[in-house]
Design an enzyme around this catalytic site. Structure first.
Site, PDB file in Angstrom:
ATOM      1  N   SER A 166     -10.007  -0.661   7.298  1.00 27.06           N
ATOM      2  CA  SER A 166      -9.321  -0.392   6.059  1.00 27.06           C
ATOM      3  C   SER A 166      -8.706  -1.334   5.538  1.00 27.06           C
ATOM      4  CB  SER A 166      -8.437   1.135   6.226  1.00 27.06           C
ATOM      5  OG  SER A 166      -9.267   2.130   6.235  1.00 27.06           O
ATOM      6  N   SER A 191      -9.453   2.196   3.425  1.00 22.91           N
ATOM      7  CA  SER A 191      -8.543   2.590   2.383  1.00 22.91           C
ATOM      8  C   SER A 191      -7.590   1.825   1.784  1.00 22.91           C
ATOM      9  CB  SER A 191      -7.821   3.671   3.150  1.00 22.91           C
ATOM     10  OG  SER A 191      -7.023   3.230   4.244  1.00 22.91           O
ATOM     11  N   LYS A 211       0.990  -1.217  -0.204  1.00 24.82           N
ATOM     12  CA  LYS A 211      -0.002  -0.197  -0.052  1.00 24.82           C
ATOM     13  C   LYS A 211       0.780   1.214   0.207  1.00 24.82           C
ATOM     14  CE  LYS A 211      -3.691   1.867   2.742  1.00 24.82           C
ATOM     15  NZ  LYS A 211      -4.669   1.715   3.902  1.00 24.82           N
TER      16      LYS A 211
END
Length: 559
Positions: free
Chosen positions: A229, A205, A125
């Site tokens: 997330s 996210s 990420k």
């Protein structure tokens, strides 16, 4: 947990059953059929289906010399080039990935492989510091010079021989900028789409990490979570995501929201690969420890805590050629089902079906409602505002660009690209006005949050003598709409997120074309037990299926 225990556990995982990670996965793929919009997962590697292959299977091929990491990495890179234009999950690939793969192949030829992740392509990420590569949190404010050093978790992946394949898109600033954000959108990467239905949202996210896994663009991905997330994107994209116990994975070098709740964690297409990745991420080697990053507080797990019982992991209990577990590890387990009917009748019906399957496998399923949820919802956001101001200022001081939250707010005001989906930065502005974390009212608020969140799970589990609590991870994915923003009030992730306890999302099924996950929660540092249970649940439900990249669908709520 010491290095010898880690080595023993991971060696056992590699030697364990090569069939139990995603039971009958190939049959499921055939059952759902091929679609012209669905690129084949086996392209480029004869005999290897990227959609369903597990790390133990890959390592067995590498050990025999019938597969190289370089071939595997090239295949994933080609697949990213072919498939990612549909979903926009991968921001960039690493220029050193093939060199890392070649080095892994040399180790394998010499019989010196470093463990189960040696040669395995991993996506990170884009809020995880990675030397030599931009780390932006999705914002143009950090798109200049890359960080000088790796996050501790990246150092651990490299030491384990993993191939850093690239960086994934995310909801900008991990969805902590605007009051009505659109998950999966960032100024750097644009909008990530849900691979199952492209006009639906991937949830935030860690949206790019989950969507990339659903599309088989890497074997493992790293996500981060403050509240939901990791697990919500996993559920909404039909993959597995584990939010570890707080402090089990170092947060040092990861763009923060709150040191009181933030954690990175592994995501994969099956629980076996997720567990193997966690064993590397959490390994204590004296470098970075379990400090949790800037602003970390006491009371965290130690590296390796919660993993001692991975010797009971279902894939360890059988050997090649033996029959797969197929969920028999559920016999006698007590699971509390938190239905959450607010997520809709279709999801509730799926939970009814899920409970029936678990009972048939020998589990005892009782309905529960963890207490204190309204008070947790009332207190969590104000506490996060104060913590974000403290922790983002500390992080920005280590990077080139805006050095404080106040400077970041001004940057967004003067850069129109940051406003191309939604203009708001209300959370930034509220964080600037929030009381400092030295304020007694804040301290009382966080203390109450910690107490009530832990009691919500501890009291529920003790009162019903439970091994875990289960709940729907997510509703069917809503349509992506910048003007409207998300509809992501999903309460199931909050108790584990606020308490720092582990949670794990595994595929439960679908509403039409749209995946829904089953969220499993357990007590503090019970990560190994939770992963073991999750593997048995995964094998019983057999809910995974490949995405079809449909442009739209009329099935499921638009919300």
């Amino acid at each position: 947990m010491g290095k010898r225990s880690i080595a023993t556990m991971t060696a056992a995982l590699v030697a364990g059953s090569l069939l139990t990670g995603v039971p009958n996965a190939g049959a499921q793929a055939a059952e759902h059929g091929a679609d012209s919009a669905s690129p084949p997962g086996s392209a480029g590697l004869p005999g290897v289906d990227l959609d369903t292959v597990t790390i133990p299977e890959l390592q067995a091929r590498m050990a025999k010399g019938s597969l190289t990491s370089e071939a595997l990495t090239r295949t994933y890179l080609r697949r990213i080039e072919k498939v990612d234009p549909k979903i926009h999950a991968v921001l960039r690939t690493s220029p050193t990935a093939l060199r890392e793969a070649a080095a892994s192949d040399a180790r394998h030829r010499q019989g010196k492989a470093l463990g189960p992740l040696d040669g395995i392509p991993v996506l990170l990420k884009d809020n995880v510091n990675t030397r030599g590569m931009p780390t932006t949190a999705g914002s143009l404010a950090l798109a200049g010079s890359p960080p000088a050093t790796d996050a501790v978790l990246v150092t651990r992946l490299r030491k384990a021989g993993a191939v850093i394949l690239g960086k994934t898109n995310l909801s900008e600033w991990a969805n902590f900028r605007a009051a009505k954000p659109t998950s999966g959108w960032s100024a750097v990467g644009g909008q990530t789409n849900n691979p199952y239905v492209l006009d639906r949202n991937p949830c935030g996210s860690s949206s790019g990490s989950a969507a990339a896994l659903a599309a088989s663009l890497a074997q493992v991905a790293i996500g981060t979570e403050t509240d939901g997330s990791i697990v919500c994107p996993a559920g909404m994209n039909g993959v597995v995501g584990h939010k570890p116990s707080l402090g089990l994975v170092s947060q040092s070098g990861v763009v923060p929201i709150s040191a009181e709740q933030d954690t990175a964690g592994p995501m994969a297409r099956n629980v076996t690969d997720t567990a193997l990745a966690l064993s590397v991420l959490s390994e204590g080697d004296g470098e970075g420890g379990s400090d949790g990053g800037k602003g970390s507080r006491g009371g965290r797990a130690r590296p390796g805590d919660g993993l001692q019982d991975l010797s009971d992991f279902p894939s360890l209990r059988s050997r090649p050629g033996a029959a797969a577990d197929h969920g028999t590890g559920l016999r006698g387990k007590r699971i509390g089902l938190w239905r959450l009917p607010s997520l809709g009748t279709d999801v509730d019906a799926l939970m009814t079906s899920t409970a029936k399957k678990l009972r048939k496998a020998g589990a005892v399923v009782v309905e529960v409602t963890p207490p204190y949820q309204a008070r947790l919802a009332e207190l969590e956001f104000p506490a996060l505002l104060s913590e974000f101001h403290r922790d983002i200022d500390a992080y920005l001081a280590t990077r080139k660009g805006p050095r404080t939250l106040a400077e970041l707010v001004e940057f967004n005001r003067t850069h129109p690209e940051e406003q191309s989906c939604f203009a708001g930065q209300e959370l930034f502005e509220q964080a600037l006005a929030a009381p400092p974390t030295t304020d007694p009212k804040y301290r009382a608020m966080r203390a109450e949050l910690k107490d009530l969140s832990r009691r919500s799970l501890d009291e529920t589990m003790a009162g019903h003598n439970l091994d875990a609590i289960a709940a729907p991870t997510n509703p069917p994915a809503w349509t992506t709409d910048c003007a409207r923003g998300d509809n992501d009030v999903i309460p199931s992730s909050t108790p584990a997120a606020v308490s720092g306890y582990p949670s794990l999302s595994v595929p439960a099924g679908s509403v039409g074309e749209l995946p829904v996950g089953l969220l499993l929660m357990a007590g503090n540092n019970q990560d190994a037990q939770l992963l073991s249970l999750g593997a048995s649940v995964e094998q019983r439900l057999k809910a995974w299926r490949a995405p079809r990249y449909l442009p739209t669908t009329g099935v499921g709520a638009t919300r």
